[in-house]
Design an enzyme around this catalytic site. Structure first.
Site, short mmCIF file in Angstrom:
data_model
loop_
_atom_site.label_atom_id
_atom_site.label_comp_id
_atom_site.label_asym_id
_atom_site.label_seq_id
_atom_site.Cartn_x
_atom_site.Cartn_y
_atom_site.Cartn_z
N LYS A 263 -80.23 0.99 34.20
CA LYS A 263 -80.42 1.25 35.62
C LYS A 263 -81.08 0.03 36.24
O LYS A 263 -82.11 -0.44 35.75
CB LYS A 263 -81.32 2.48 35.81
CG LYS A 263 -81.48 2.90 37.27
CD LYS A 263 -82.27 4.20 37.35
CE LYS A 263 -82.59 4.58 38.78
NZ LYS A 263 -81.48 5.22 39.47
N HIS B 76 -75.99 3.59 50.41
CA HIS B 76 -77.12 2.86 49.82
C HIS B 76 -76.88 1.34 49.80
O HIS B 76 -77.74 0.56 50.21
CB HIS B 76 -77.38 3.33 48.40
CG HIS B 76 -77.54 4.81 48.25
ND1 HIS B 76 -78.03 5.60 49.26
CD2 HIS B 76 -77.27 5.66 47.22
CE1 HIS B 76 -78.06 6.86 48.85
NE2 HIS B 76 -77.60 6.92 47.63
N LYS C 23 -87.29 4.50 49.92
CA LYS C 23 -87.89 3.83 48.76
C LYS C 23 -88.80 2.70 49.26
O LYS C 23 -88.39 1.88 50.08
CB LYS C 23 -86.79 3.23 47.86
CG LYS C 23 -85.99 4.28 47.09
CD LYS C 23 -84.98 3.58 46.19
CE LYS C 23 -83.98 4.57 45.61
NZ LYS C 23 -84.46 5.32 44.47
N ARG D 108 -75.48 31.59 50.39
CA ARG D 108 -74.79 32.89 50.28
C ARG D 108 -75.32 33.77 49.15
O ARG D 108 -75.24 34.98 49.22
CB ARG D 108 -73.30 32.65 50.10
CG ARG D 108 -72.64 32.36 51.44
CD ARG D 108 -71.18 32.52 51.35
NE ARG D 108 -70.70 31.75 50.21
CZ ARG D 108 -69.43 31.44 49.99
NH1 ARG D 108 -68.51 31.86 50.81
NH2 ARG D 108 -69.07 30.73 48.95
N HIS E 250 -81.54 8.33 51.19
CA HIS E 250 -82.86 8.29 50.53
C HIS E 250 -83.26 6.89 50.11
O HIS E 250 -84.44 6.62 49.88
CB HIS E 250 -82.94 9.30 49.37
CG HIS E 250 -82.30 8.83 48.10
ND1 HIS E 250 -80.95 8.88 47.88
CD2 HIS E 250 -82.83 8.31 46.98
CE1 HIS E 250 -80.68 8.40 46.67
NE2 HIS E 250 -81.80 8.05 46.10
N LYS F 287 -71.60 3.34 37.62
CA LYS F 287 -72.23 4.27 36.68
C LYS F 287 -71.90 3.82 35.27
O LYS F 287 -70.92 3.12 35.04
CB LYS F 287 -71.70 5.68 36.91
CG LYS F 287 -72.10 6.23 38.27
CD LYS F 287 -72.57 7.68 38.15
CE LYS F 287 -72.81 8.31 39.50
NZ LYS F 287 -74.14 8.06 40.06
N LYS G 241 -76.02 12.91 53.07
CA LYS G 241 -74.79 12.19 52.80
C LYS G 241 -73.89 13.05 51.92
O LYS G 241 -74.40 13.94 51.27
CB LYS G 241 -75.09 10.85 52.14
CG LYS G 241 -75.77 10.99 50.77
CD LYS G 241 -75.87 9.68 50.07
CE LYS G 241 -74.70 9.42 49.16
NZ LYS G 241 -74.82 10.05 47.84
N ASP H 69 -69.91 7.42 47.42
CA ASP H 69 -71.17 7.95 46.93
C ASP H 69 -72.33 6.95 47.09
O ASP H 69 -73.44 7.33 47.42
CB ASP H 69 -71.01 8.34 45.45
CG ASP H 69 -72.24 9.03 44.89
OD1 ASP H 69 -72.84 9.84 45.64
OD2 ASP H 69 -72.60 8.77 43.73
C1 BG6 Z 1 -77.23 9.51 45.13
C2 BG6 Z 1 -75.87 9.54 44.50
O1 BG6 Z 1 -77.13 9.38 46.52
O2 BG6 Z 1 -77.95 8.42 44.61
C3 BG6 Z 1 -75.96 9.60 42.98
O3 BG6 Z 1 -75.14 10.67 44.98
C4 BG6 Z 1 -76.85 8.50 42.45
O4 BG6 Z 1 -74.68 9.52 42.38
C5 BG6 Z 1 -78.17 8.46 43.21
O5 BG6 Z 1 -77.07 8.73 41.07
C6 BG6 Z 1 -78.97 7.24 42.83
O6 BG6 Z 1 -80.24 7.33 43.42
P1 BG6 Z 1 -81.50 6.63 42.76
O7 BG6 Z 1 -82.62 6.96 43.68
O8 BG6 Z 1 -81.65 7.24 41.39
O9 BG6 Z 1 -81.17 5.19 42.69
#
Ligand code: BG6
Length: 504
Positions: A361, A258, A200, A59, A196, A356, A166, A253
């Site tokens: 990570k 995932h 990977k 928009r 996504h 989170k 998503k 999420d």
């Molecule tokens: C996304 C989520 O789909 O994936 C996020 O909405 C998350 O909250 C992210 O941080 C994590 O993706 P990756 O590729 O960093 O593991």
């Protein structure tokens, strides 16, 4: 221009036919953070045809030039070292912008005319990809607009595909409704539901490891596997996405998509061939076999991060984040105990967690094998003997390691646990392509293998229905300090089985 920029990238398949990608919700974060950098990389490695075009719609009033400027800024931030003026110049000449309200029929007639003019001027060939990256509440209006204006139609020489980001619905009922809305305008083979994680390399490597090696598959079942642990941990908080996260929570999420995908690839039967239907058929069978969760929190634990320390820095609690309610009970952590009730996995628990503000990570699958039936070294001291664990590390430090027992040097016969380690990054010279790049290319080539089928999306929601219902009635949530591995309840989930979570 640097030589490396235009080297052929032979990990990826052939260059697709000319097409135009229309992005709805183009002023959003995903376009500048993920889609454009991925397309730019494909352009840089000559995987995009010269005629390829991108048309952004949202928009916000913006000219083509302003839109390009915004995307360039995003690219320079994410690709500061690799940014090439020459690649950008030719790539950005194919980027356009149309301001428009996706609820207005006029937007679609304008878009249709604009795409036709692009076909004539740039030779984009009539094929269209409609990427829905807008707010999910707009998906039905966009699908209808595309259908009504005739843009979902295909002919012999051109295709029309739709990509849905998503979250795909909020629960089983809304996912079903969304599926039937899209399917009333597009055939299933025109629909690409994106996750996504499937793009990977290391997620795809789960299948490579399992189905290209003879030695793992005979052991990959309840005869030899004691239990499996899947971890999707992130050190980041919700950042600027508080409003979105309040609606979603970790279950919607990460877990529904995932984490369930990783579970499917770990537990599925070998597909006959690596084509879309064979692979997706096997994944759906896993989802069907997952035992429904019993009532109560016995098998499903949630938590929310409070203030704490991550990587030596003090960070806010979830309730203090922007656009988050001060009394929010949204979960930022989920731990589940699941069973895949089929011949292969009967009785083997799959413990899965996602959260989170964890200490680091780490996404990994750990397959814990049963102990040896007998220990001949007992008298020599078998304290060091531990069952084998195969760990598939998805990120970071992508790789595979196998924990084995080995003799500790010395005159006795002491056993110690050591790791055999494969680091994916050093094993191959090529760098892994970005997940979005891989998926966008597959999309243009018309290969849906790494996309989610309608019944997969629904199957995954079905498993989580009872958990979502139970949690929606709760007014409190266990807290965990940021920088820790979740609430005590998550530890208790495994302790009651005499096990503990790995600390990756
Ligand atoms: C996304 C989520 O789909 O994936 C996020 O909405 C998350 O909250 C992210 O941080 C994590 O993706 P990756 O590729 O960093 O593991």
């Amino acid at each position: 221009m640097p030589e490396a920029f235009f080297q052929e990238d032979d990990r990826l398949p052939q260059t697709p036919e000319p097409s135009t990608m229309v992005i709805f919700g183009a002023s959003g974060d995903l376009t500048s953070r993920k889609l454009i950098p991925a397309l730019y990389d494909l352009a840089a490695s000559r995987r995009l045809p010269m005629e390829f075009a991108v048309v952004g719609i949202s928009r916000t009033e913006m000219s083509h030039e302003e839109f390009r400027g915004k995307l360039r800024k995003g690219l320079e931030e994410h690709r500061s070292e690799e940014f090439s003026e020459d690649v950008w110049k030719s790539f950005s000449a194919g980027i356009f912008y149309l301001p428009g309200d996706s609820k207005e029929p006029r937007t679609y007639s304008e878009l249709r005319d604009f795409l036709r003019s692009l076909d004539e001027e740039r030779g984009t060939g009539g094929s269209r990809i409609f990427y829905l990256s807008s707010s999910p509440s707009l998906f039905p209006a966009i699908v209808d607009g595309l259908g009504e204006s005739g843009m979902s139609a295909e002919d012999e020489s051109s295709y029309s595909r739709i990509v849905i980001e998503k979250p795909f619905g909020r629960d089983l009922a809304s996912a079903r409704e969304l599926n039937s809305e899209i399917q009333s305008r597009f055939r299933e083979d025109q629909i690409y539901r994106i996750d996504h994680y499937l793009g990977k390399e290391t997620v795809q490597n789960i299948m490579a490891l399992r189905f290209s090696n003879g030695i793992f598959e005979p052991l990959w079942n309840q005869n030899y596997v004691d239990y499996v642990q899947i971890t999707v941990a992130e050190d980041i908080g919700v950042g600027t996405r508080g409003a979105f996260y309040e609606e979603a929570g970790a279950l919607r999420d990460i877990v529904q998509n995932h984490l369930m995908q990783v579970l499917c690839l770990t537990a599925m039967e070998p597909p006959v061939t690596f084509d879309a239907d064979s692979v997706r058929e096997e994944k759906v069978k896993v989802l069907k076999a997952v035992r429904p969760f019993p009532e109560g929190e016995e098998y499903a634990v949630r938590g929310q991060y409070g203030r704490g320390w991550v990587w030596g820095e003090e960070v806010e609690g979830y309730r203090e984040e922007d656009e988050v309610a001060p009394d929010s009970v949204t979960e930022t952590f989920v731990a589940l105990k699941m069973f895949v009730d089929n011949w292969r996995w009967a009785g083997v628990p799959f413990y899965a967690r996602a959260g989170k503000r964890m200490p680091k990570k780490s996404t990994e699958i750990a397959v814990h094998f049963k102990p040896t039936p007998h220990t001949p070294f007992a008298r020599a001291g078998d304290d060091g003997m531990e069952p084998n664990v195969l760990v598939i590390r998805i990120q970071p430090e992508e790789g595979v390691s196998l924990k084995i027992g080995a003799k500790v040097p010395g005159s006795g016969f002491e056993i110690g646990a050591v790791n055999m380690d494969l680091l994916y990054g050093t094993a191959f010279l090529e760098e892994a392509p970005d997940a979005y790049g891989r998926l966008l290319l597959d999309l243009m080539l018309g290969d849906p293998t790494l996309f989610i089928r309608a019944d997969e999306a629904e199957g995954s929601w079905r498993i989580l229905e009872s958990v979502m219902k139970a949690w929606s009635e709760k007014e409190e949530i266990p807290l965990y300090p940021a920088g820790t591995w979740g609430p005590e309840e998550a530890d208790a989930l495994l302790e009651s089985d005499g096990r503990e979570w790995r600390r990756p």
